[in-house]
Design a protein around this motif. Structure first.
Motif, PDB file in Angstrom:
ATOM      1  N   GLN A  81     -15.354 -26.968 -25.408  1.00 16.76           N
ATOM      2  CA  GLN A  81     -16.001 -27.020 -26.711  1.00 16.76           C
ATOM      3  C   GLN A  81     -17.412 -27.555 -26.521  1.00 16.76           C
ATOM      4  O   GLN A  81     -17.639 -28.431 -25.699  1.00 16.76           O
ATOM      5  N   PRO A  82     -18.351 -27.009 -27.315  1.00 20.24           N
ATOM      6  CA  PRO A  82     -19.741 -27.435 -27.138  1.00 20.24           C
ATOM      7  C   PRO A  82     -19.918 -28.961 -27.232  1.00 20.24           C
ATOM      8  O   PRO A  82     -20.759 -29.523 -26.544  1.00 20.24           O
ATOM      9  N   ASP A  83     -19.117 -29.637 -28.065  1.00 22.89           N
ATOM     10  CA  ASP A  83     -19.385 -31.061 -28.241  1.00 22.89           C
ATOM     11  C   ASP A  83     -18.585 -31.970 -27.301  1.00 22.89           C
ATOM     12  O   ASP A  83     -18.595 -33.190 -27.448  1.00 22.89           O
ATOM     13  N   ALA A  84     -17.918 -31.372 -26.291  1.00 24.22           N
ATOM     14  CA  ALA A  84     -17.130 -32.173 -25.340  1.00 24.22           C
ATOM     15  C   ALA A  84     -17.991 -33.257 -24.677  1.00 24.22           C
ATOM     16  O   ALA A  84     -17.591 -34.419 -24.579  1.00 24.22           O
ATOM     17  N   MET A  85     -19.180 -32.864 -24.247  1.00 27.48           N
ATOM     18  CA  MET A  85     -20.030 -33.817 -23.521  1.00 27.48           C
ATOM     19  C   MET A  85     -20.653 -34.853 -24.448  1.00 27.48           C
ATOM     20  O   MET A  85     -21.000 -35.948 -24.028  1.00 27.48           O
ATOM     21  N   LEU A  86     -20.805 -34.471 -25.714  1.00 25.72           N
ATOM     22  CA  LEU A  86     -21.291 -35.456 -26.683  1.00 25.72           C
ATOM     23  C   LEU A  86     -20.273 -36.580 -26.815  1.00 25.72           C
ATOM     24  O   LEU A  86     -20.624 -37.754 -26.913  1.00 25.72           O
ATOM     25  N   ARG A  87     -19.009 -36.197 -26.809  1.00 25.92           N
ATOM     26  CA  ARG A  87     -17.958 -37.225 -26.895  1.00 25.92           C
ATOM     27  C   ARG A  87     -18.011 -38.135 -25.672  1.00 25.92           C
ATOM     28  O   ARG A  87     -17.845 -39.342 -25.783  1.00 25.92           O
ATOM     29  N   LEU A  94     -12.438 -29.693 -22.011  1.00 29.06           N
ATOM     30  CA  LEU A  94     -13.695 -29.026 -21.714  1.00 29.06           C
ATOM     31  C   LEU A  94     -13.689 -27.665 -22.402  1.00 29.06           C
ATOM     32  O   LEU A  94     -12.654 -27.076 -22.626  1.00 29.06           O
ATOM     33  N   ALA A 123     -25.136 -28.127 -24.126  1.00 29.57           N
ATOM     34  CA  ALA A 123     -25.104 -28.640 -25.498  1.00 29.57           C
ATOM     35  C   ALA A 123     -25.558 -30.095 -25.537  1.00 29.57           C
ATOM     36  O   ALA A 123     -26.299 -30.513 -26.426  1.00 29.57           O
ATOM     37  N   LEU A 172     -23.948 -33.717 -15.390  1.00 33.30           N
ATOM     38  CA  LEU A 172     -23.578 -34.589 -16.503  1.00 33.30           C
ATOM     39  C   LEU A 172     -23.937 -36.040 -16.193  1.00 33.30           C
ATOM     40  O   LEU A 172     -24.547 -36.736 -17.006  1.00 33.30           O
ATOM     41  N   SER A 191     -21.042 -26.774 -22.239  1.00 31.75           N
ATOM     42  CA  SER A 191     -21.090 -28.007 -23.021  1.00 31.75           C
ATOM     43  C   SER A 191     -22.081 -29.024 -22.458  1.00 31.75           C
ATOM     44  O   SER A 191     -22.552 -29.892 -23.184  1.00 31.75           O
ATOM     45  N   LYS A 196     -20.643 -38.798 -23.888  1.00 34.76           N
ATOM     46  CA  LYS A 196     -21.857 -39.612 -24.009  1.00 34.76           C
ATOM     47  C   LYS A 196     -21.603 -40.791 -24.943  1.00 34.76           C
ATOM     48  O   LYS A 196     -21.975 -41.938 -24.647  1.00 34.76           O
ATOM     49  N   SER A 199     -20.480 -36.118 -32.014  1.00 30.34           N
ATOM     50  CA  SER A 199     -19.286 -35.335 -31.730  1.00 30.34           C
ATOM     51  C   SER A 199     -18.292 -35.383 -32.880  1.00 30.34           C
ATOM     52  O   SER A 199     -17.433 -34.523 -32.999  1.00 30.34           O
TER      53      SER A 199
END
Lengths: 297, 88
Positions: A171-177, A169, B46, A220, B43, A179, B63
């Motif tokens: 990094q901005p793209d943590a939740m993109l991963r 947790l 984001a 989330l 995040s 998803k 990502s």
């Protein structure tokens, strides 16, 4: 929050020594060493003892004895030992009782992925064990890594495959991963009992008194729209674990109106369920810090 | 108005709307960090921005893009990235 600052107990040297002992001298030898190891943690951590006492007073409904408090340190050490031992994937030596696997499989079969809400209760490795023995989809866990960097890098070195399954947790793209993992039908584990230093927090009843719980995991879950289960694996004896998967929500829907109130409702429901589990397995509660923010600094 | 500046204003509006922020879009400094300091997003924010962007501009923020640190660094960078990749 206090736990992010709390010094990580147990140096790398001690972990290395334990790893060497279990791999060379065998599990029995390692298990025998648990008593002095747990005793060392117990004696050298007055604040953690105090935190465990305050938790147990509520969970047991009576004043805990030293024996009760020591037992939590022992169970914690035992899960650490198993974590080292299980790195070699020697699950066949363990007795794993799994509850609710059919419910999990049902959700996996729908192909929408599933969010697994956990807590710092018992062992993540027991859940890995279930995943490793025939889970058809990928499993990742979102984790705060700033607190346990030393041991995290130690375990990553021993088992790179497992390390790849952790999404740090922050990094901005943590939740993109997360998803994208769900979109591939995978499982995403999130611990929903500790609040990070920043972010959205609510205070909800837990074992009789309000305690801070994060809203992030529920936001989330709402944004991602995947089914949600509660999952935990508890130590129940030497080489014995119980792993539980329980339905929590088919999907969490958060309207724009009353967003905060709805989120608090979900967090309250989560805390109420974790409270029941914590009462049932009180020695598996591994939040060794001032959970109710009531101790003197 | 150049297209980049126009996109910036549009994206600022999209962010405020997606995250229910209590600032006006014009108050977002295009060069200030969006995450951590500056606007102080996390995040999950984001993710919500990424979902709103894909809905509005028809492409996915992913990502595995190594430039994510840069893309999400500021409103200006994010807008420039959108300008380059938008399909609607």
């Amino acid at each position: 929050m206090i736990w992010t600052r709390q010094k990580e107990r147990g140096s790398i040297a001690a972990l290395r020594l334990m790893a060497w002992i279990v791999t060379r001298l065998g599990y029995g030898f390692g298990y025998a060493l648990l008593w002095p190891i747990a005793l060392y943690f117990f004696l050298s951590s007055p604040r953690q003892r105090q935190a465990v006492r305050r938790f147990q007073r509520r969970a047991l409904g009576r004043e805990p004895g030293l024996r009760d408090i020591f037992r939590t340190f022992f169970v914690f050490s035992a899960t650490l030992l198993d974590r080292l031992f299980l790195l070699g994937n020697r699950f066949q030596d363990y007795e794993l009782k799994v509850f609710g696997l059919d419910l999990l499989n049902e959700r996996i079969a729908r192909g929408e992925g599933c969010i697994l809400l956990g807590a710092h209760l018992g062992s993540f490795n027991a859940m890995h064990a279930v995943a490793d023995t025939g889970c058809p989809v990928e499993v990742v866990a979102l984790m705060h890594t700033q607190n346990a960097t030393k041991s995290a890098s130690f375990f990553a070195e021993l088992d790179p495959r497992q390390a790849a399954a952790i999404i740090p947790l922050g990094q901005p793209d943590a939740m993109l991963r997360a998803k994208e993992c769900l979109e591939r039908g995978g499982l995403v584990g999130i611990l929903a009992d500790r609040t990070p230093g920043t972010g959205k927090v609510t205070r909800v009843p837990f074992l009789g008194d309000p305690a801070a719980f994060p809203l992030g995991p529920h936001i989330l879950a709402g944004v991602l729209g995947a089914p949600v289960m509660i999952a935990f694996g508890v130590w129940t004896g030497r080489r014995r674990y119980e792993v539980h998967f329980e339905p929590f929500a088919d999907r969490i829907t958060i309207d724009r109106r009353d967003r905060q109130a709805q989120l608090e409702l979900v967090a309250t429901r989560y805390a109420a369920r974790i409270e029941q589990v914590a009462r049932r397995f009180p020695y598996n509660w591994f939040n060794f810090y001032d959970f109710w923010e009531e101790m003197d600094a | 108005m150049s297209s980049v500046v126009a996109t910036e204003a549009e994206v600022a509006e999209l962010i405020v709307e997606a995250l229910h922020l209590e600032v006006s879009p014009a108050e977002i400094d295009p060069e200030a960090p969006l995450f951590g300091e500056g606007l102080g997003l996390d995040s999950i924010d984001a993710l919500e921005i990424a979902l709103a962007v894909s809905k509005r501009y028809g492409f996915q923020l992913r990502s595995d893009d190594e430039r994510n640190g840069q893309i999400f660094a500021s409103l200006r960078n994010l807008s420039a990235h959108i300008d380059k990749n938008r399909v609607k």
